[in-house]
Design an enzyme around this catalytic site. Structure first.
Site, PDB file in Angstrom:
ATOM      1  N   ASN A 130       1.211   8.878   1.597  1.00 22.05           N
ATOM      2  CA  ASN A 130       2.313   8.193   2.267  1.00 22.05           C
ATOM      3  C   ASN A 130       3.633   8.964   2.222  1.00 22.05           C
ATOM      4  O   ASN A 130       4.629   8.537   2.795  1.00 22.05           O
ATOM      5  CB  ASN A 130       2.503   6.786   1.681  1.00 22.05           C
ATOM      6  CG  ASN A 130       2.903   6.801   0.206  1.00 22.05           C
ATOM      7  OD1 ASN A 130       3.497   7.754  -0.285  1.00 22.05           O
ATOM      8  ND2 ASN A 130       2.560   5.741  -0.510  1.00 22.05           N
ATOM      9  N   ARG A 187      -8.782  -1.451  -2.246  1.00 21.43           N
ATOM     10  CA  ARG A 187      -8.001  -1.706  -3.462  1.00 21.43           C
ATOM     11  C   ARG A 187      -6.952  -2.773  -3.186  1.00 21.43           C
ATOM     12  O   ARG A 187      -6.411  -2.860  -2.073  1.00 21.43           O
ATOM     13  CB  ARG A 187      -7.311  -0.436  -3.969  1.00 21.43           C
ATOM     14  CG  ARG A 187      -6.354   0.200  -2.987  1.00 21.43           C
ATOM     15  CD  ARG A 187      -5.583   1.355  -3.601  1.00 21.43           C
ATOM     16  NE  ARG A 187      -4.564   0.891  -4.526  1.00 21.43           N
ATOM     17  CZ  ARG A 187      -3.320   0.565  -4.184  1.00 21.43           C
ATOM     18  NH1 ARG A 187      -2.936   0.617  -2.917  1.00 21.43           N
ATOM     19  NH2 ARG A 187      -2.461   0.177  -5.090  1.00 21.43           N
ATOM     20  N   GLU A 217       1.580  11.418  -2.812  1.00 26.48           N
ATOM     21  CA  GLU A 217       0.691  10.452  -2.194  1.00 26.48           C
ATOM     22  C   GLU A 217       0.668  10.755  -0.699  1.00 26.48           C
ATOM     23  O   GLU A 217       1.616  11.331  -0.156  1.00 26.48           O
ATOM     24  CB  GLU A 217       1.193   9.027  -2.445  1.00 26.48           C
ATOM     25  CG  GLU A 217       1.129   8.621  -3.908  1.00 26.48           C
ATOM     26  CD  GLU A 217       1.609   7.204  -4.134  1.00 26.48           C
ATOM     27  OE1 GLU A 217       0.776   6.319  -4.347  1.00 26.48           O
ATOM     28  OE2 GLU A 217       2.844   6.986  -4.103  1.00 26.48           O
ATOM     29  N   ARG A 247      -5.920  -3.405   0.678  1.00 26.20           N
ATOM     30  CA  ARG A 247      -5.873  -2.278   1.602  1.00 26.20           C
ATOM     31  C   ARG A 247      -7.255  -1.645   1.740  1.00 26.20           C
ATOM     32  O   ARG A 247      -7.945  -1.414   0.746  1.00 26.20           O
ATOM     33  CB  ARG A 247      -4.855  -1.240   1.142  1.00 26.20           C
ATOM     34  CG  ARG A 247      -3.445  -1.820   1.017  1.00 26.20           C
ATOM     35  CD  ARG A 247      -2.403  -0.706   0.894  1.00 26.20           C
ATOM     36  NE  ARG A 247      -1.101  -1.240   0.523  1.00 26.20           N
ATOM     37  CZ  ARG A 247      -0.234  -1.784   1.370  1.00 26.20           C
ATOM     38  NH1 ARG A 247      -0.538  -1.883   2.642  1.00 26.20           N
ATOM     39  NH2 ARG A 247       0.935  -2.236   0.945  1.00 26.20           N
ATOM     40  N   SER A 256      12.024  -0.684  -0.919  1.00 33.40           N
ATOM     41  CA  SER A 256      11.493   0.532  -0.300  1.00 33.40           C
ATOM     42  C   SER A 256      11.105   0.351   1.161  1.00 33.40           C
ATOM     43  O   SER A 256      11.955   0.106   2.008  1.00 33.40           O
ATOM     44  CB  SER A 256      10.311   1.020  -1.135  1.00 33.40           C
ATOM     45  OG  SER A 256       9.827   2.255  -0.696  1.00 33.40           O
TER      46      SER A 256
END
Length: 562
Positions: free
Chosen positions: A401, A524, A399, A533, A82
């Protein structure tokens, strides 16, 4: 583990021995590296490509087991990393419905991949097959694909070696180089016994979306040109194929399409770069293509399952990001309006809901709830979002993102198809809702499909990027990646909004957050990289930056780095 009762015990035992010998031969070709521990995370296995050949071989075994366990249903395997840098790669399995692998099988994938020797692999495989009651004489069907990473072809060989262990009982369909969403689509379409979802090919994917898009755009086209940053990834190839099918309804200008240039994939471009840096890719900045007022652009990620939009503010010339939150809000509000226009009776009444993660900007959540759109918060990861979205008649999940989609329940489709329109406007709204269900890739987040979704809503609203952006103002935020010696010591709870371990860290974070106006922060462990992160948001950009720095220091202290 069993073989067909129609075979003699001697023949079954012979075939069993041949299978185990074939697995052993393959395992010897692809031994597990020492001192490497694999975990099937939120996006499957993902690490440096050089560490993955043994994993690919074993994933091949598991994919066949999964298909045989499901009486020959087609399973998907996607080789991709990805948004990760080019040296990385990964692999994930796709279940027959086009969704992620059943979570109960993730442990099986991890167990097989961590067997330290050929002997332990054979033992674990045999135990799994027996425990899962797999009839090894059943047929198996696998569809697989890979992205444009240079490591892809060699890893595909290791995967195919796993399939070959089972001989002629396995039928495979190699889609070659393609996007993750197309692989998910083909798996779902192949397993659709009604034949209504679509033709299970790349061509079928393009034709299904193009037809729905033309229906929704009607006489509104051709639309204003759109610039698309393809992250120098496989999305460039998919976009080229799709535009050939679509025609000139939506003029598209592809950028960052160098799929064969070494080191270019996701480098200073793509959805993750834009979201993380909150800035234009340098190649787009220098080209000046967005200098004209009202020009909008979007960025895919490396395997084209994420998308973010952006533009330059007309008067200030400043960068403005339209991320997954902005997409979710606009789409949910529009679909909600369409349902009102459809004037469905009580028997067919539908509800739109939105699913977010802790990364969602606080302003987006407030905007939705203030307009009576139900919002659920779940842990990061597509599997969590997807399952939560299934609880709504029409579930919108994105999300921040840019990874997301819209799910129409079977009941919603049935209600729309059986509804009696009360007026031409009602009939048109119902027709459009059904067309949206065809336009949207309901198997997984899909940059290409979501791009068309956004363009459709903008066209119907008569909006440009600035009008879309005007709905609400994001709270300034920062996302920081903190490398730590061991991310496993960080354990999050409450949909990943609170740290459970290391103990005491969350209390320190809470006290720090109180010092900032409208402050919010959480920590997390990453599901795809060896890091932790840190997300922080506050009333001003300076405060968000300072809060992120403060919480990063807390994380480093908690991991023993300070």
């Amino acid at each position: 583990m069993s073989f067909s009762p129609n075979k003699s015990p001697t023949k079954a035992a012979h075939e069993h021995a041949l299978l185990l010998n074939a697995i052993a031969a393959g395992a010897n070709e692809y031994p597990k590296p020492e001192h490497v521990n694999y975990t099937y995370g939120t996006a499957g296995f993902r690490t440096l490509a050089t560490k993955l050949p043994s994993v690919l071989f074993r994933v091949g075994l598991l994919a066949v087991l999964r298909s045989k366990r499901l009486e020959g249903a087609t399973i998907g395997v996607m080789v991709t990393a990805s948004h990760n840098p080019e040296p990385d790669n990964g692999v994930k399995l796709v279940d027959p419905s086009g969704e992620m692998l059943d979570p109960t099988w993730e442990a099986h994938a991890t167990a097989l991949s961590n067997c330290p020797s050929t002997e332990s692999l054979i033992s674990t495989f045999t135990t799994l097959a027996t425990h899962l009651r797999v009839d090894l004489s059943q047929p198996a069907n696998i569809v697989y694909a890979y992205d444009t990473r240079p490591s892809g072809p060699e890893l595909i060989k290791a995967l195919e070696r796993g399939f070959e262990s089972f001989g002629e009982s396995v039928k495979t369909n190699n889609l070659g180089v393609t996007t993750t969403p197309i692989l998910h689509y083909v798996v779902k379409a192949t397993n659709d016994k009604t034949g209504t979802y679509g033709e299970p090919t790349k061509k079928g994917y393009n034709e299904k979306m193009a037809k729905a898009f033309r229906t929704l755009i009607g006489n509104r086209g051709p639309l204003a040109p759109l610039y698309v940053d393809c992250a120098n990834g496989v999305g460039a190839l998919a976009l080229q194929d799709f535009t050939a099918t679509l025609g000139d309804v939506l003029p598209i200008n592809p950028l960052n399409t160098s799929t064969s240039t070494q080191g270019s994939l996701n480098h200073s471009c793509g959805a993750d770069f834009v979201k993380t840096k909150q800035a234009l890719p340098p190649s787009i900045q220098s080209s000046g293509v967005l200098s004209k007022a009202g020009t909008r652009a979007c960025s895919f990620d490396g395997d084209a399952d994420r998308i973010v939009y952006y533009y330059l503010h007309e008067s200030k010339g400043t960068f403005r990001l339209l991320d997954g939150d902005k997409i979710a809000v606009m789409v949910a509000m529009f679909l909600g309006d369409l349902i009102v226009k459809a004037k469905l009776d009580e028997e067919h009444k539908l509800e739109v809901g939105v699913v977010q993660t802790a990364y969602a900007n606080g302003s987006s959540t407030k905007y939705l709830t203030s307009r009576n759109i139900p919002v659920s918060c779940v842990p990061t990861g597509v599997k969590h979002l997807h399952h939560a979205a299934q609880r709504y008649d029409i579930g919108v999940y994105f999300e921040a993102n840019g990874h997301g989609t819209v799910l129409f329940s079977d009941q919603a489709i049935k209600a729309l198809k059986s509804a009696n329109p009360q007026s031409p406007d009602s009939a048109n709204a119902i027709k459009n809702l059904l067309a949206f269900s065809e336009l949207i890739n309901q198997a997984v987040g899909d940059a290409l499909s979501d791009m068309l979704l956004v363009e459709t809503v903008l066209a119907h609203r008569g909006w440009g990027a600035a009008e879309w952006d005007a709905g609400y103002e994001d709270l300034p935020n920062r996302l920081v990646k903190v490398e730590v010696p061991d991310r496993s010591i960080f354990v999050a709870t409450d949909a990943e909004r609170k740290l459970q371990h290391p103990q005491g860290l969350q209390d320190t974070i809470d006290e720090t957050v109180k010092k900032y106006d409208m402050g919010r922060s959480f920590v997390r462990p990453s599901g795809t990289e060896d890091c932790v992160r840190v997300y922080a948001e506050a009333k001003t950009a300076t405060e968000a930056e300072n809060l992120a720095v403060a919480v990063t220091d807390i994380v480093k202290f908690g991991s023993g780095q300070v």
